[in-house]
Design a protein around this motif. Structure first.
Motif, PDB file in Angstrom:
ATOM      1  N   VAL A   1      -0.773  34.736 -26.062  1.00  0.00           N
ATOM      2  CA  VAL A   1       0.126  34.296 -27.135  1.00  0.00           C
ATOM      3  C   VAL A   1       1.508  34.022 -26.540  1.00  0.00           C
ATOM      4  O   VAL A   1       2.039  34.850 -25.791  1.00  0.00           O
ATOM      5  CB  VAL A   1       0.216  35.384 -28.236  1.00  0.00           C
TER       6      VAL A   1
ATOM      7  N   HIS B   1       5.641  33.565 -26.210  1.00  0.00           N
ATOM      8  CA  HIS B   1       6.737  34.427 -26.653  1.00  0.00           C
ATOM      9  C   HIS B   1       7.754  33.709 -27.538  1.00  0.00           C
ATOM     10  O   HIS B   1       8.849  34.203 -27.732  1.00  0.00           O
ATOM     11  CB  HIS B   1       7.445  35.047 -25.439  1.00  0.00           C
ATOM     12  N   GLY B   2       7.422  32.570 -28.040  1.00  0.00           N
ATOM     13  CA  GLY B   2       8.323  31.857 -28.933  1.00  0.00           C
ATOM     14  C   GLY B   2       7.650  31.601 -30.268  1.00  0.00           C
ATOM     15  O   GLY B   2       6.464  31.873 -30.447  1.00  0.00           O
ATOM     16  N   HIS B   3       8.406  31.038 -31.198  1.00  0.00           N
ATOM     17  CA  HIS B   3       7.849  30.758 -32.520  1.00  0.00           C
ATOM     18  C   HIS B   3       7.913  29.268 -32.872  1.00  0.00           C
ATOM     19  O   HIS B   3       7.681  28.881 -34.008  1.00  0.00           O
ATOM     20  CB  HIS B   3       8.580  31.581 -33.593  1.00  0.00           C
ATOM     21  N   GLU B   4       8.223  28.447 -31.910  1.00  0.00           N
ATOM     22  CA  GLU B   4       8.277  27.000 -32.116  1.00  0.00           C
ATOM     23  C   GLU B   4       7.022  26.349 -31.533  1.00  0.00           C
ATOM     24  O   GLU B   4       6.396  26.885 -30.613  1.00  0.00           O
ATOM     25  CB  GLU B   4       9.514  26.414 -31.418  1.00  0.00           C
ATOM     26  N   LEU B   5       6.664  25.186 -32.063  1.00  0.00           N
ATOM     27  CA  LEU B   5       5.493  24.460 -31.544  1.00  0.00           C
ATOM     28  C   LEU B   5       5.646  24.132 -30.064  1.00  0.00           C
ATOM     29  O   LEU B   5       4.674  24.130 -29.316  1.00  0.00           O
ATOM     30  CB  LEU B   5       5.258  23.178 -32.345  1.00  0.00           C
TER      31      LEU B   5
ATOM     32  N   ASP C   1       6.717  25.917 -27.833  1.00  0.00           N
ATOM     33  CA  ASP C   1       6.326  27.083 -27.032  1.00  0.00           C
ATOM     34  C   ASP C   1       4.833  27.071 -26.683  1.00  0.00           C
ATOM     35  O   ASP C   1       4.398  27.807 -25.802  1.00  0.00           O
ATOM     36  CB  ASP C   1       6.678  28.376 -27.775  1.00  0.00           C
ATOM     37  N   LEU C   2       4.060  26.254 -27.398  1.00  0.00           N
ATOM     38  CA  LEU C   2       2.624  26.147 -27.126  1.00  0.00           C
ATOM     39  C   LEU C   2       2.315  25.177 -25.982  1.00  0.00           C
ATOM     40  O   LEU C   2       1.217  25.180 -25.451  1.00  0.00           O
ATOM     41  CB  LEU C   2       1.876  25.690 -28.384  1.00  0.00           C
TER      42      LEU C   2
END
Length: 196
Positions: free
Chosen positions: A27, A29-33, A35-36
């Motif tokens: 997973v 460590h960010g919450h933005e797309l 980051d994927l």
């Protein structure tokens, strides 16, 4: 010997292989797309390997429908196949984490090649045990897909250092060849059942 334990054990191992592969996708460590984005190669390698494991599970399942009994040789050949399939999570992770670099890409192909050889050995031991007029022998026929796949794997392994796109494309091609539903065993079982 009854084939039930062999089937149950094989299904369990294949389920664990898929579970291990998905757990390798860490997973971000960010919450933005965005980051994927670093996970794209990892995810793509997972999808390809999931398809390969699914193909083996499907073909193994169909093959086991033709089996009436198993012996020690068939049990060991099945374990040999499961050994190579159990290495798929490792080579999948290595290939994905390193953006399909040549050496991980080549090793991925080696594992696929060895799994194909192991499946061929298992298939032939079942035919030897059940006879050349058995359901499996009739269904397999000339087995063109089974004979062309190892050749394609060898080409992909050799081309890993020349072109990662070509090598990866060949792995995808072989998966697509096997992804097309193979009705040989189902058809042979249906024809045999209708005659009785």
């Amino acid at each position: 010997m009854n084939k039930g334990r062999l089937e149950a054990f094989s299904d369990g191992v294949l389920a664990i292989i898929i579970t291990i592969m998905v757990l390798e996708i860490k997973v971000p460590h960010g919450h933005e797309l965005v980051d994927l984005k670093p996970l794209i190669p990892v995810f793509l390698s997972y999808v390809l390997s999931f398809i390969y494991v699914g193909i083996y599970w499907n073909n193994h399942h169909h093959m086991m429908h033709t089996v009436r009994r198993v012996n020690g040789s068939i049990l060991w050949a099945n374990l040999h196949l499961l050994f190579w399939l159990s290495l798929i999570p490792f080579v999948t992770g290595w290939m994905g984490e390193n953006q399909f670099s040549p050496t991980p890409l080549a090793l991925y192909g080696v594992v696929l090649l060895m799994a194909a050889i192991a499946y061929f050995v298992l298939q032939n031991l079942i035919i030897k045990s059940h006879g050349h007029t058995s359901l499996l022998a009739k269904a397999i026929g000339k087995d063109i897909k089974g004979k062309i796949s190892p050749i394609l794997y060898l080409i992909a392994i050799g081309s890993s250092w020349l072109s990662q796109w070509l090598s990866g494309g060949i792995y995808i091609l072989v998966a697509l060849i096997w992804l097309i539903p193979d009705k040989r065993i189902e058809r042979t079982i249906a024809e045999t059942s209708s005659k009785h």
